[in-house]
Design a protein around this motif. Structure first.
Motif, PDB file in Angstrom:
ATOM      1  N   ASN A   1       5.040   3.524   6.893  1.00  0.00           N
ATOM      2  CA  ASN A   1       4.583   3.747   5.527  1.00  0.00           C
ATOM      3  C   ASN A   1       3.884   5.086   5.356  1.00  0.00           C
ATOM      4  O   ASN A   1       3.954   5.686   4.278  1.00  0.00           O
ATOM      5  CB  ASN A   1       3.685   2.587   5.088  1.00  0.00           C
TER       6      ASN A   1
ATOM      7  N   ALA B   1       0.392   0.874  -4.209  1.00  0.00           N
ATOM      8  CA  ALA B   1      -1.060   0.876  -4.410  1.00  0.00           C
ATOM      9  C   ALA B   1      -1.522   2.133  -5.148  1.00  0.00           C
ATOM     10  O   ALA B   1      -1.033   3.232  -4.880  1.00  0.00           O
ATOM     11  CB  ALA B   1      -1.774   0.776  -3.069  1.00  0.00           C
TER      12      ALA B   1
ATOM     13  N   ARG C   1      -2.661   6.709  -0.960  1.00  0.00           N
ATOM     14  CA  ARG C   1      -2.058   5.667  -0.124  1.00  0.00           C
ATOM     15  C   ARG C   1      -2.220   5.955   1.364  1.00  0.00           C
ATOM     16  O   ARG C   1      -2.402   5.027   2.162  1.00  0.00           O
ATOM     17  CB  ARG C   1      -0.582   5.509  -0.495  1.00  0.00           C
TER      18      ARG C   1
ATOM     19  N   GLN D   1       5.128   8.555   2.841  1.00  0.00           N
ATOM     20  CA  GLN D   1       4.319   9.405   1.965  1.00  0.00           C
ATOM     21  C   GLN D   1       4.730  10.873   2.071  1.00  0.00           C
ATOM     22  O   GLN D   1       4.392  11.675   1.202  1.00  0.00           O
ATOM     23  CB  GLN D   1       2.828   9.272   2.315  1.00  0.00           C
TER      24      GLN D   1
ATOM     25  N   ILE E   1       0.841  -1.202   0.000  1.00  0.00           N
ATOM     26  CA  ILE E   1       0.000   0.000   0.000  1.00  0.00           C
ATOM     27  C   ILE E   1       0.871   1.246   0.000  1.00  0.00           C
ATOM     28  O   ILE E   1       0.649   2.184  -0.769  1.00  0.00           O
ATOM     29  CB  ILE E   1      -0.949  -0.005   1.209  1.00  0.00           C
TER      30      ILE E   1
END
Length: 275
Positions: A100, A47, A51, A104, A43
């Protein structure tokens, strides 16, 4: 990415080095954790769509799981079985989401210390989860496991310098790049420059020292847990050796350890010798 696809990926990466040598119940729990970690990484890295929003949905799925509800998502349902049977707390799973979400927003790290802080969310929780699976989680064991997991993360970054830079992410600390005179453009230019190879060697040596610092964890473990951790250590040492054998140039080709070398190093770790 489906659970089946994630399981297939498991055969090509460092996480399950010793997986197939373990009892079935441990394999099942480790695979559930591995699939969750890869799912969150997918993800965060690949993805389509927003995200950050998708990652926050995983957090809501964790809300359901830890509230005792049956999650709708297949990955989370399988994970729920492991959480209930092993008694794993939520924090390590949240930390992987945090890492994660950080990806970003944060595209590079100024200092090595900042990178280590990132690894405390992106890598170290996996080691903690493994310790829980084998009933070996203690504060002292966690500290040793953190050394190993951070080393594995750094080595993975060194393998993926060009790929990461091409995706707008740089995990080689800016201070270190400046010290070795490495520009951003050099991170995707093959073959690797002399400065980049020197920097890669420097970071690889740091990772090997972390593996050395974490290796005493083996003395605290018995049986299946010791087999699993010896596999992680061996994977790290074999990766470091492969990077060195490539003259610290990971830009022009994919550099990774061979399975026979990894197996040999795992055996050496099990009988008490350093690889």
């Amino acid at each position: 990415m489906s659970t089946t696809e994630l399981r297939k990926v498991a055969g090509t990466e460092n996480f399950p080095v010793a997986l197939w040598f373990l009892p079935k119940k441990h394999r099942r729990h480790l695979m559930a954790i591995y699939v969750y970690a890869r799912f969150v990484d997918y993800i965060g890295d690949e993805a389509p769509g927003d995200r950050a929003t998708l990652l926050r949905k995983v957090s809501r799925d964790l809300d359901e799981l830890f509230a005792g509800s049956e999650p709708r998502d297949e990955v989370m349902r399988v994970l729920g079985e492991t959480v209930r049977e092993v008694g794993i707390p939520r924090e390590p799973f949240d930390d992987l989401i945090t890492a994660n979400l950080t990806d970003q927003q944060v595209r590079e790290y100024r200092t090595y210390e900042q990178l280590l802080d990132y690894c405390s969310y992106s890598a170290n929780p996996v080691g903690n989860l493994v310790l829980y699976v084998f009933g070996n989680h203690t504060p002292a064991n966690e500290k040793l496991s953190d050394r190993i997991c951070t080393a594995l993360q750094i080595l993975e970054h060194l393998q993926d310098i060009a790929e990461d830079a091409g995706n707008g992410r740089i995990y080689l600390p800016a201070q270190d790049r400046e010290r070795f005179g490495v520009s951003t453009e050099e991170l995707t230019r093959a073959p690797a420059s002399r400065g980049l190879r020197a920097l890669t060697a420097f970071e690889a040596q740091r990772a090997v020292r972390l593996l050395d610092e974490g290796e005493p964890l083996l003395r605290e473990l018995r049986g299946a847990g010791r087999i699993a951790v010896s596999g992680f250590l061996a994977g790290g040492r074999a990766t470091a050796a492969a990077i060195a054998a490539a003259n610290f140039d990971t830009i022009g080709s994919q550099v990774g350890p061979s399975k026979p070398r990894t197996a040999a190093l795992a055996l050496r770790s099990l009988v008490g010798g350093r690889g």
